[in-house]
Design an enzyme around this catalytic site. Sequence first.
Site, PDB file in Angstrom:
ATOM      1  N   CYS A  16       0.853  -1.175   0.000  1.00 34.49           N
ATOM      2  CA  CYS A  16       0.000   0.000   0.000  1.00 34.49           C
ATOM      3  C   CYS A  16       0.897   1.235   0.000  1.00 34.49           C
ATOM      4  CB  CYS A  16      -0.871   0.015   1.229  1.00 34.49           C
ATOM      5  SG  CYS A  16      -1.765  -1.516   1.465  1.00 34.49           S
ATOM      6  N   ASN A  71      -0.411   1.141   6.449  1.00 32.15           N
ATOM      7  CA  ASN A  71       0.255   0.085   5.672  1.00 32.15           C
ATOM      8  C   ASN A  71       0.736  -0.957   6.662  1.00 32.15           C
ATOM      9  OD1 ASN A  71       0.042   1.691   3.457  1.00 32.15           O
ATOM     10  ND2 ASN A  71       2.226   2.083   3.209  1.00 32.15           N
ATOM     11  N   HIS A  77      13.435 -34.972 -17.333  1.00 33.89           N
ATOM     12  CA  HIS A  77      12.862 -35.652 -16.167  1.00 33.89           C
ATOM     13  C   HIS A  77      11.406 -35.261 -15.954  1.00 33.89           C
ATOM     14  CE1 HIS A  77      16.751 -37.283 -15.155  1.00 33.89           C
ATOM     15  NE2 HIS A  77      17.269 -36.074 -15.336  1.00 33.89           N
TER      16      HIS A  77
END
Length: 607
Positions: A2, A99, A503
Amino acid sequence: MCGIVAYVGHQPAREILVEGLKRLEYRGYDSSGIAILNDRPYLTKAVGKVAALEQRVWKDNPEGSVGIAHTRWATHGKPTEPNAHPHVDCTGQIYLVHNGIIENYLPLKKRLMAAGHRFCSETDSEVLAHLVEEAYQGNLEAAVQRALQQVQGTYGIAVIHRAHPQEIMLARRGSPIVLGVGKEESLAASDISALAQHTDQVVYLEDNEVARIGPGRFSITTLENRPVSRGTTLLEIGPESMERGSFPHFMLKEIFEQPEAVENALRGRINHAEGVAKLGGLESVFDRLQQARHLIIVSCGTSYYAGLYGRYVFEALTDLTVETELASEFRYRKLNLRQNTVVLAISQSGETADTLAALREAKRKGALVLGLVNVVGSSIARETHAGVYCHAGIEVGVASTKSFTSQMTILVLMALLVGRGRDLSYEEGMSIIHGLEKVPDDMRAILAQSDQIRKLAEKYCAAQHFLYIGRKYQYPIALEGALKLKEIAYLHAEGYAAGEMKHGPIALIDPAFPTMAIAPEDGSYEKVISNIQEIRAREGHIVAVTSRGNTTLGSLVDDIIEIPRNHEILTPLLSVLPLQLFAYHCAVLRGCDVDKPRNLAKSVTVE
Ligand code: F6R
């Protein structure tokens, strides 16, 4: 993830806040909001890009020169208007943006609701507004301190109160907040990119500190209200580094800035007389570094791939044993760090939550912890014992490009420094140095092929799946090439060690599943050719990135991208450029939002 912007001064806050949000949008952007103090405070929020909020703000044209704003990247609760910040307390007096993550928000919310507080969102952040409300007794700073003392988790916050129309409170723990101090005005943001337009005088807030800003002034205390004395620092990044110039996207600009970024990474860091690197940031720990036996490199995403490359380089140039580990895994491992272990954290942003947690764990266990970071003054840069800055400049495009090649360049310098202190010869050291000095021009030669690479993107971008293969030094490049295509062009791509392909993933190969083979004429070339043959035998289409003047691959592959010849160890610094350009052109052709890919954020500050 944020973003936060705050302004207190004499100018209308609306332009400064909206402009600041636009500059932060690259960090996370699913909704946004703004609050401006006035006789009747203004609050508006919008889902989607900042442009949606901007339209509302221009229409409403709110007065007022004190305000806070936020771009959100949803964690708790969907991207909706009620979940967007700023959050407001029950009295409508307090506006708060946050935040980070409040880990104990559920018990706090339960207690606050029982005490009569009314919640409007599903977020963890809203508890903070109510905690400040509960603690407020006329002194906003004291209320913020008391509120935050109850909180577990991480935060960077900005708070305004109608009764304090000339100040903004800010605080941080684990989520960056930078103050910008101008003449009769002050700003704050989660990232310097939102401040650079307005002032070059900044103050980095430390964890567990609370700042009070007013027009042209600031003061800092700890959560326990002890005064902190700190001056401003000169911001070295000018506003022009946030401009796209003539480039259509920041990502393309940053791809083209790589020659210069490598020059910056090398500047003043080479000692030709002794064939060694000079890294001032490591001088204080040089003795411990020389005694090291083991190196563990921790990082995430593209920085992890740089670390993987670093492992090959350190193994080639030093006698250290080297491990690379995803920071998100490393932090939860039962670590048995052997004596003389050095942990190196690599991060562009310097704020990645997992990398930060990993380095803290390594420090706790007694390891010497080094940082390789781009953002100056960031948390990782400050919390490591010592380190080296990339000096790549601000990277705005969410997909990392110039930071990656800067990190790789510095990893080579670090390995050179350690290696020359051990058994790496002067001649070997000098051959690496000569190669490094040639890299910027080699990169320019590759960038000149951007149009040719766009044509390849036109040819292949209808495919839904891609395989990227490389061996040894080129294996991390295969992973990084695939990551770039995934994140910005939303095309599925598998990066594989070429030798591992048989593989399993070879089962996927058919005419609709093209392969990007990184095959410079190096020590692994013959082996990669065998892998290319295996793909051809299954009718897979192949684009090869190979050395200029290669005469053997033409008949084996569909298309070739040539890169200049350089030291084998340094060729990955070149081979990644065509893959960045390929991903970029595919994304543009597919109409993707190159600089702001969906669901991603530039700085991943949550776990
Ligand atoms: C990919 C990308 C991410 C970051 C990762 C780590 O292009 O940008 O994968 O590399 O989130 O970020 P930093 O380097 O800031 O720690």
